[in-house]
Design a protein around this motif. Sequence first.
Motif, short mmCIF file in Angstrom:
data_model
loop_
_atom_site.label_atom_id
_atom_site.label_comp_id
_atom_site.label_asym_id
_atom_site.label_seq_id
_atom_site.Cartn_x
_atom_site.Cartn_y
_atom_site.Cartn_z
N ILE A 1 45.92 -23.88 19.83
CA ILE A 1 44.80 -23.49 18.97
C ILE A 1 44.45 -24.64 18.02
N ARG A 2 45.45 -25.27 17.45
CA ARG A 2 45.20 -26.41 16.55
C ARG A 2 44.48 -27.54 17.29
N ARG B 1 40.92 -26.55 18.04
CA ARG B 1 40.13 -26.54 16.79
C ARG B 1 39.71 -27.96 16.42
N LYS B 2 40.66 -28.88 16.49
CA LYS B 2 40.36 -30.27 16.14
C LYS B 2 39.38 -30.88 17.14
N LEU C 1 36.31 -28.53 14.03
CA LEU C 1 36.31 -27.47 13.03
C LEU C 1 37.49 -27.64 12.07
N GLN D 1 40.20 -25.67 9.41
CA GLN D 1 40.85 -24.36 9.41
C GLN D 1 39.94 -23.34 8.73
N LEU E 1 37.18 -22.28 11.21
CA LEU E 1 37.71 -21.38 12.24
C LEU E 1 37.99 -20.00 11.64
N GLN F 1 41.88 -18.47 5.96
CA GLN F 1 42.41 -19.80 6.27
C GLN F 1 43.94 -19.75 6.31
N ILE G 1 44.98 -18.63 9.72
CA ILE G 1 44.83 -19.72 10.70
C ILE G 1 45.98 -20.70 10.56
N GLU H 1 48.70 -21.66 13.49
CA GLU H 1 48.89 -23.03 13.96
C GLU H 1 50.30 -23.56 13.72
N ALA I 1 40.88 -15.99 16.91
CA ALA I 1 40.83 -17.44 16.76
C ALA I 1 40.72 -18.11 18.12
N LEU J 1 37.42 -20.39 20.08
CA LEU J 1 37.62 -21.72 20.66
C LEU J 1 37.49 -21.73 22.18
#
Length: 65
Positions: free
Chosen positions: A11-12, A15-16, A20, A22, A25, A33, A36, A40, A54, A58
């Motif tokens: 997920i991290r 997201r990166k 995005l 945290q 997201l 946050q 999230i 992560e 989440a 993504l």
Amino acid sequence: MDDFASLGAGIRSARKDAGLSQEDLAHLAGTSQRTIRAIETGTGNPSLKAVVAAANVLGLHVAVR
């Protein structure tokens, strides 16, 4: 616990890759946050609903075995 850590790392990374934060997201997933961050890092006790939300934002899918 390794599966949850792998899920959080995925997920991290997604997201990166999506550019995005945290906070971004969290807003899109309808959660905080802090949640999230917990997802992560594999800490705390985020709900499955929050993890799935989440991941869905993504474009990821969560499979439960």
